[in-house]
Design an enzyme around this catalytic site. Sequence first.
Site, mmCIF file in Angstrom:
data_model
loop_
_atom_site.group_PDB
_atom_site.id
_atom_site.type_symbol
_atom_site.label_atom_id
_atom_site.label_comp_id
_atom_site.label_asym_id
_atom_site.label_seq_id
_atom_site.Cartn_x
_atom_site.Cartn_y
_atom_site.Cartn_z
ATOM 1 N N GLY A 95 0.843 -1.182 0.000
ATOM 2 C CA GLY A 95 0.000 0.000 0.000
ATOM 3 C C GLY A 95 0.874 1.225 0.000
ATOM 4 O O GLY A 95 2.025 1.157 0.427
ATOM 5 N N ASN A 141 2.529 4.909 0.972
ATOM 6 C CA ASN A 141 2.864 5.501 2.266
ATOM 7 C C ASN A 141 1.634 6.218 2.811
ATOM 8 O O ASN A 141 0.939 6.905 2.070
ATOM 9 C CB ASN A 141 4.017 6.494 2.123
ATOM 10 C CG ASN A 141 5.345 5.774 1.920
ATOM 11 O OD1 ASN A 141 5.448 4.574 2.163
ATOM 12 N ND2 ASN A 141 6.353 6.507 1.462
ATOM 13 N N GLY A 142 1.385 6.040 4.099
ATOM 14 C CA GLY A 142 0.243 6.707 4.696
ATOM 15 C C GLY A 142 -1.048 5.918 4.581
ATOM 16 O O GLY A 142 -2.109 6.405 4.945
ATOM 17 N N SER A 143 -0.971 4.680 4.084
ATOM 18 C CA SER A 143 -2.207 3.912 3.921
ATOM 19 C C SER A 143 -2.557 3.139 5.194
ATOM 20 O O SER A 143 -3.589 2.486 5.249
ATOM 21 C CB SER A 143 -2.067 2.936 2.753
ATOM 22 O OG SER A 143 -0.998 2.050 2.981
ATOM 23 N N GLY A 144 -1.709 3.210 6.208
ATOM 24 C CA GLY A 144 -2.033 2.580 7.484
ATOM 25 C C GLY A 144 -1.406 1.217 7.701
ATOM 26 O O GLY A 144 -1.740 0.533 8.663
ATOM 27 N N LYS A 145 -0.458 0.831 6.835
ATOM 28 C CA LYS A 145 0.160 -0.496 6.958
ATOM 29 C C LYS A 145 0.884 -0.650 8.290
ATOM 30 O O LYS A 145 0.689 -1.621 9.003
ATOM 31 C CB LYS A 145 1.190 -0.733 5.835
ATOM 32 C CG LYS A 145 0.681 -0.540 4.436
ATOM 33 C CD LYS A 145 1.770 -0.831 3.414
ATOM 34 C CE LYS A 145 3.012 0.031 3.509
ATOM 35 N NZ LYS A 145 2.924 1.414 3.102
ATOM 36 N N GLU A 161 8.522 -2.961 6.540
ATOM 37 C CA GLU A 161 9.401 -2.364 5.527
ATOM 38 C C GLU A 161 10.867 -2.592 5.878
ATOM 39 O O GLU A 161 11.729 -1.726 5.675
ATOM 40 C CB GLU A 161 9.107 -0.868 5.354
ATOM 41 C CG GLU A 161 7.729 -0.622 4.758
ATOM 42 C CD GLU A 161 7.500 0.819 4.344
ATOM 43 O OE1 GLU A 161 8.432 1.439 3.806
ATOM 44 O OE2 GLU A 161 6.384 1.314 4.564
#
Lengths: 268, 287, 280
Positions: free
Chosen positions: C41, C43-47, C168
């Site tokens: 997803g 960056n910033g998608s909540g992963k 990551e």
Amino acid sequence: MSALSTPVLGQYVPGDSILHRLDPRTKILFIFTYMLIVFLANNGLTYGLLILVTGIGVFLSGVPLRLILRGLKPVFILILFTAGLHVLFTKGGEVLLSLGPLTIEEKGLAQAGWISLRFLLLVVTGMLLTLTTSSIDLTDGMERLLSPFRRIGVPAHELALMMSISLRFIPTLWEETDKIIKAQKARGADFESGSIIRRLKSYIPVLIPLFVSAFRRAEELALAMEARGYRGGEGRTRLRKLSFTWHDGMAFILLLLIILGLLWLRNQ
Amino acid sequence: MGIIVQGLSHVYMAGTPFEKKALIDVDLTVEAGSFVAILGSTGSGKSTLIQHIAGLLRPTTGSLRVFDTTVDSNTKKLAPLRRHVGVAFQYPEHQLFEETVAKDIAYGPSNQGIVGEELAARVRQGMEWVGLTETFAERSPFHLSGGQMRRVAIAGVLAMEPEVLVLDEPTAGLDPKGQRELLEKIYKLHQERSMTVILVSHSMAEAARYADVIHVMHEGRRVLSGSPVEVFSQREKLVQWGLELPPAAMLGAFLRQRLGSSVPQDLLTVEALEKYLYDRWQGREDP
Amino acid sequence: MIQLKGVGFRYPSIKETGAEERVLSNIDLTVDQGEYLAVMGPNGSGKSTMARLFNGLLLPTEGEITVDGLNPRKLEEVWEIRRRVGMVFQNPDNQIVATTVLDDIAFGLENRGVSRDEMVERIQDAIARVGLTGLEKAAPHHLSGGQKQRLAIAGILAMRPSVIIFDEATSMLDPVGRREVIAAMKTLHQEGTTVIHITHSADEALHAERLIVMVEGQIQREGTPLQIFSKPEKLIEDALEVPLFIDLRERLRRQGMSLSQHSANSEELVEELWGLLSKG
């Protein structure tokens, strides 16, 4: 200039000398006591003894002398500065030189010499501790020496952990500082010219990013520690165990002999 | 013109137990207006090399010339080199420090002595080049997303209008969309302003797509140079140096194994593969 | 087994600064024991936020999450959850606490009060499993990126976890480092550990058995990596990189070439292309 090109003052040099193998608690106690008794020295003989002992220490550590001298470079400036003050402002004895309102007198010169020597002895001994003791042994030794004082509220574990983490991150932050300085230099920063105020101001673009980064690292590290189940010193066990050997016993006997020797030579 | 590096060596902490030879006798040329990629695994010396080009390290031995400025081990001041070269290190957003985006971008050009309306124009220009709209100008750089901060930092370098732009891992940590957008913008600038670009990257795909020339570093030496096609035809060596083929070249290698050596070596992007295979399928490929 | 039911999350503090509010909403997900799950997803998608719910570093603001039936809201159970669910972070430097490899692996065990003899045994085992033998006394700043991440893995392995999350963890590494960490992940999976791998790299995600794609705090797609990558939609293409062989295959299919969607890697696609092209 690259920050990487100057070794940090007293940075640990791995080795297998007698000094390396001593229990860190012994080294800490020895060196701190030694640093105190340096102040007992009051004449040529006593200083001679101390120089001899420190010299033997340097020899036993197996650390190359030129590395120690390089590490001392920044200290020399400080020594020259204090010596200079003594030369100019300590009065007494014969007047050796007078330049207008300034006079250099015998006592000032002697004082400057002794003080510089004492200072040098203190720094070299301190360096011997850090050169031959890895940071983990150092903090471990500290924690154990302090732990009896936990009952009176000394947070031995927390202090040791703080120290250990600081030591762990010194190389990282050192490299980071170097990187930021270079990045700002590449953007035309000038750290070398102008008045002192100007120069101090020129470091703002280095200090702000460095703080921001240190805080970010601290936050991430705290998270990682929590993820690994850290919840304070209660109930923790230790991987490291320290044990005294006959070497340590010898060291303490030696220390006692030095003290007695100093006391005796003082009055000669 | 351009950049000429001759016999460049660099030793860190010479004369201590920590001594490290970071660069050993490196010769290298970068033509003005070209797009060059430098590849190499961690510790290969590529970072030390670009620090010399950027005027941040003095050679231990050897020399380098960047446009009309020459530097060797006796050079007192490296600053003149820095007029030509702008560099964005890895994670350049970690160097931001000002209260607003505009002020931060202005830092470099104002150090060059640019003031007033021209400075403002440089800032606007820098923001435009990286695709930041005017609304960002008065915002704090510390409250932006990672990708936006990266762009602010690169805008700060571009606003100095360097002749050579050095980018150290510019896309590290960005998501794929952010990576594509950033590199496309840089590439466009390179083409429109014939700005020399030196890209240091771990991504073989980026090097294959954008570079005219690739230099490979390994253990302080320059071990291979050439066009992407030449460099990526040396698979075994690249693997030995801790690198790999870009995915397209990998697929191309499989194709050659199956379809024979008539498959050309220069299929380094998905578009090139698509065109070749489609043409071949249509029976329209040249013999 | 990790179970999320109707999980939502919002950061309380960010609201005041006026910055973007990152929220997870309405997440239903079960991660089975022994599974190899990839999460992608933008960056910033909540992963990462979701990953931190898995080991109780964050608590959901809505819905419920359990790990092997344990509830992270209960103070005593959250420590057991953290033992079972280890996490390797993105920045290799900022998760190493101690000044040598040995001491850093010991950190988690010391926290749990494991006896010294057992510690020594577990540490030896962990070092051997990640291939850091010979580096026991090395200082972290003398390790490569890949070695640092393997050190982090060893520190987790010593805790005998059932799940390891890689947040990551390959993104700051060079190709060699990436290969090292991916190899470690595969081994862990084969040995029965649940592996959750958050990544931007499509090639890395291909190793997983299941892929979920997150966009704006929600699970947008779920399936095998091949299924998801083979259906290129605007949404997916924007958020993800697609593996090159699938990108190529879909381009050629759009051009009218009759290729199946079965190929699972470059070699298989090339086989099919060979069949197609040699027919003339």
